[in-house]
Design a protein around this motif. Sequence first.
Motif, mmCIF file in Angstrom:
data_model
loop_
_atom_site.group_PDB
_atom_site.id
_atom_site.type_symbol
_atom_site.label_atom_id
_atom_site.label_comp_id
_atom_site.label_asym_id
_atom_site.label_seq_id
_atom_site.Cartn_x
_atom_site.Cartn_y
_atom_site.Cartn_z
ATOM 1 N N SER A 1 -41.953 24.397 -31.171
ATOM 2 C CA SER A 1 -42.736 24.675 -32.364
ATOM 3 C C SER A 1 -41.961 24.326 -33.623
ATOM 4 O O SER A 1 -42.483 23.775 -34.561
ATOM 5 N N ASP A 2 -40.632 24.658 -33.620
ATOM 6 C CA ASP A 2 -39.823 24.400 -34.790
ATOM 7 C C ASP A 2 -39.737 22.913 -35.092
ATOM 8 O O ASP A 2 -39.741 22.499 -36.235
ATOM 9 N N SER A 3 -39.667 22.085 -34.017
ATOM 10 C CA SER A 3 -39.469 20.666 -34.231
ATOM 11 C C SER A 3 -40.770 19.921 -34.482
ATOM 12 O O SER A 3 -40.788 18.916 -35.161
ATOM 13 N N ALA A 4 -41.878 20.411 -33.906
ATOM 14 C CA ALA A 4 -43.120 19.650 -33.977
ATOM 15 C C ALA A 4 -43.999 20.054 -35.147
ATOM 16 O O ALA A 4 -44.633 19.218 -35.767
ATOM 17 N N ALA A 5 -44.065 21.345 -35.450
ATOM 18 C CA ALA A 5 -44.903 21.812 -36.548
ATOM 19 C C ALA A 5 -44.045 21.900 -37.807
ATOM 20 O O ALA A 5 -43.061 22.621 -37.824
ATOM 21 N N PRO A 6 -44.375 21.173 -38.851
ATOM 22 C CA PRO A 6 -43.555 21.178 -40.070
ATOM 23 C C PRO A 6 -43.399 22.574 -40.625
ATOM 24 O O PRO A 6 -44.331 23.375 -40.611
ATOM 25 N N GLU A 7 -42.236 22.855 -41.160
ATOM 26 C CA GLU A 7 -41.963 24.186 -41.708
ATOM 27 C C GLU A 7 -42.976 24.559 -42.788
ATOM 28 O O GLU A 7 -43.417 25.676 -42.871
ATOM 29 N N ALA A 8 -43.302 23.576 -43.647
ATOM 30 C CA ALA A 8 -44.254 23.849 -44.721
ATOM 31 C C ALA A 8 -45.575 23.135 -44.432
ATOM 32 O O ALA A 8 -46.302 22.788 -45.343
ATOM 33 N N GLY A 9 -45.859 22.928 -43.156
ATOM 34 C CA GLY A 9 -47.032 22.138 -42.768
ATOM 35 C C GLY A 9 -48.322 22.911 -42.838
ATOM 36 O O GLY A 9 -48.801 23.447 -41.839
ATOM 37 N N VAL A 10 -48.882 23.020 -43.995
ATOM 38 C CA VAL A 10 -50.155 23.702 -44.188
ATOM 39 C C VAL A 10 -51.189 22.674 -44.614
ATOM 40 O O VAL A 10 -50.954 21.903 -45.540
ATOM 41 N N PHE A 11 -52.336 22.661 -43.924
ATOM 42 C CA PHE A 11 -53.351 21.648 -44.166
ATOM 43 C C PHE A 11 -54.658 22.303 -44.606
ATOM 44 O O PHE A 11 -55.289 23.016 -43.820
ATOM 45 N N PRO A 12 -55.073 22.093 -45.855
ATOM 46 C CA PRO A 12 -56.320 22.698 -46.345
ATOM 47 C C PRO A 12 -57.525 22.352 -45.482
ATOM 48 O O PRO A 12 -58.434 23.162 -45.330
ATOM 49 N N GLU A 13 -57.544 21.149 -44.908
ATOM 50 C CA GLU A 13 -58.665 20.742 -44.061
ATOM 51 C C GLU A 13 -58.781 21.626 -42.826
ATOM 52 O O GLU A 13 -59.883 21.891 -42.328
ATOM 53 N N LEU A 14 -57.640 22.078 -42.314
ATOM 54 C CA LEU A 14 -57.662 22.969 -41.160
ATOM 55 C C LEU A 14 -57.975 24.407 -41.574
ATOM 56 O O LEU A 14 -58.643 25.142 -40.847
ATOM 57 N N GLU A 15 -57.500 24.799 -42.751
ATOM 58 C CA GLU A 15 -57.819 26.136 -43.255
ATOM 59 C C GLU A 15 -59.322 26.295 -43.423
ATOM 60 O O GLU A 15 -59.884 27.373 -43.199
ATOM 61 N N ALA A 16 -59.991 25.207 -43.792
ATOM 62 C CA ALA A 16 -61.437 25.245 -44.029
ATOM 63 C C ALA A 16 -62.242 25.467 -42.757
ATOM 64 O O ALA A 16 -63.445 25.729 -42.815
ATOM 65 N N LEU A 17 -61.595 25.422 -41.584
ATOM 66 C CA LEU A 17 -62.296 25.640 -40.321
ATOM 67 C C LEU A 17 -62.597 27.114 -40.064
ATOM 68 O O LEU A 17 -63.376 27.443 -39.165
ATOM 69 N N ALA A 18 -61.990 28.007 -40.837
ATOM 70 C CA ALA A 18 -62.290 29.436 -40.698
ATOM 71 C C ALA A 18 -63.762 29.674 -41.011
ATOM 72 O O ALA A 18 -64.268 29.224 -42.033
ATOM 73 N N ARG A 19 -64.464 30.365 -40.116
ATOM 74 C CA ARG A 19 -65.904 30.575 -40.303
ATOM 75 C C ARG A 19 -66.212 31.714 -41.259
ATOM 76 O O ARG A 19 -67.219 31.703 -41.955
ATOM 77 N N ARG A 20 -65.398 32.739 -41.233
ATOM 78 C CA ARG A 20 -65.567 33.897 -42.125
ATOM 79 C C ARG A 20 -66.991 34.450 -42.077
ATOM 80 O O ARG A 20 -67.570 34.782 -43.116
ATOM 81 N N ASP A 21 -67.534 34.525 -40.892
ATOM 82 C CA ASP A 21 -68.879 35.058 -40.690
ATOM 83 C C ASP A 21 -68.756 36.536 -40.330
ATOM 84 O O ASP A 21 -68.194 36.887 -39.291
ATOM 85 N N THR B 1 -55.298 42.521 -44.442
ATOM 86 C CA THR B 1 -54.613 41.263 -44.747
ATOM 87 C C THR B 1 -55.085 40.117 -43.869
ATOM 88 O O THR B 1 -55.242 38.980 -44.327
ATOM 89 N N LEU B 2 -55.317 40.400 -42.586
ATOM 90 C CA LEU B 2 -55.559 39.352 -41.594
ATOM 91 C C LEU B 2 -56.923 39.479 -40.929
ATOM 92 O O LEU B 2 -57.393 40.577 -40.643
ATOM 93 N N ARG B 3 -57.527 38.335 -40.691
ATOM 94 C CA ARG B 3 -58.726 38.230 -39.866
ATOM 95 C C ARG B 3 -58.375 37.316 -38.692
ATOM 96 O O ARG B 3 -57.737 36.269 -38.875
ATOM 97 N N ILE B 4 -58.771 37.712 -37.485
ATOM 98 C CA ILE B 4 -58.536 36.892 -36.303
ATOM 99 C C ILE B 4 -59.875 36.361 -35.811
ATOM 100 O O ILE B 4 -60.800 37.127 -35.558
ATOM 101 N N GLU B 5 -59.970 35.040 -35.686
ATOM 102 C CA GLU B 5 -61.180 34.402 -35.176
ATOM 103 C C GLU B 5 -60.858 33.703 -33.862
ATOM 104 O O GLU B 5 -60.022 32.801 -33.811
ATOM 105 N N TRP B 6 -61.529 34.137 -32.816
ATOM 106 C CA TRP B 6 -61.315 33.584 -31.480
ATOM 107 C C TRP B 6 -62.145 32.331 -31.266
ATOM 108 O O TRP B 6 -63.292 32.252 -31.702
ATOM 109 N N ARG B 7 -61.554 31.357 -30.596
ATOM 110 C CA ARG B 7 -62.276 30.171 -30.149
ATOM 111 C C ARG B 7 -62.062 30.026 -28.645
ATOM 112 O O ARG B 7 -60.915 29.932 -28.189
#
Length: 252
Positions: A49-69, A116-122
């Motif tokens: 995980s440390d090597s593959a996922a960037p330390e500051a790798g945050v992607f707004p396009e992926l954040e937008a996948l939260a349904r928040r229903d 603080t947190l919402r968990i959405e299962w897929r």
Amino acid sequence: MSTARKKKNIAVVAAVAVAAGALGLASYTATKPDDSGSKGSSAAAAKGSDSAAPEAGVFPELEALARRDAKDALAQGKADAPVVMIEFADFKCGFCGKFARDTEPDLVKKYVDNGTLRIEWRNFPIFGEDSERAARGAWAAGEQGRFWQFHEAAYADGAKEKGFREGRLKELAREAGVKDVPRFLRDAESDAAKAAVKKDQDQGYKLGATSTPSFLINGRPIAGAQPQSVFEEAIEKAAASRAKGGKGGSGK
């Protein structure tokens, strides 16, 4: 469609592809088989995980996948919580079970309960027919407001070894407190259940997830049943960024 709009759509698709590639690579690296045993596998997962996922790798396009229903039966936590963790998982997955038993309950107590947190299962069944049946059963339990209780029963120690055939699903439904078991069995075999599971599954594949569990925390990909501290750090960074008016957990 105007030229400007076409260019914008192409840019969004390209950004999602890059972000999805990060999740896919992290997912494979963090959870690939390790012959050194469970302890070695955990170490490899953390290293991957440390090597593959960037330390500051945050992607707004992926954040937008939260349904928040607010009516989503396969989610817990406030719909407007500052942080959303999307979890792609399979009930036949040993690492998913480890996360569900050892890490998730503490995250719920520490972050979901305080808003603080919402968990959405897929549902992301990748281990064959048993996985598919369990996913549909989980969805059916959710139709009666008992998804998380079914989730707990299905991830109990030794549960996956018993399989998820119809008789076993019936047992799990009863353990989960599903009131109308005949309805549950019908719902689990319904076209609606199959469509719901396929929707989640297709989303996971589109994002490049190759193994389970895979997570997105405000657009930050995390793969594997990582140590609890990895999730806590990502959640707290995302919450701090949101409090500052930023996007995701990057503080931007």
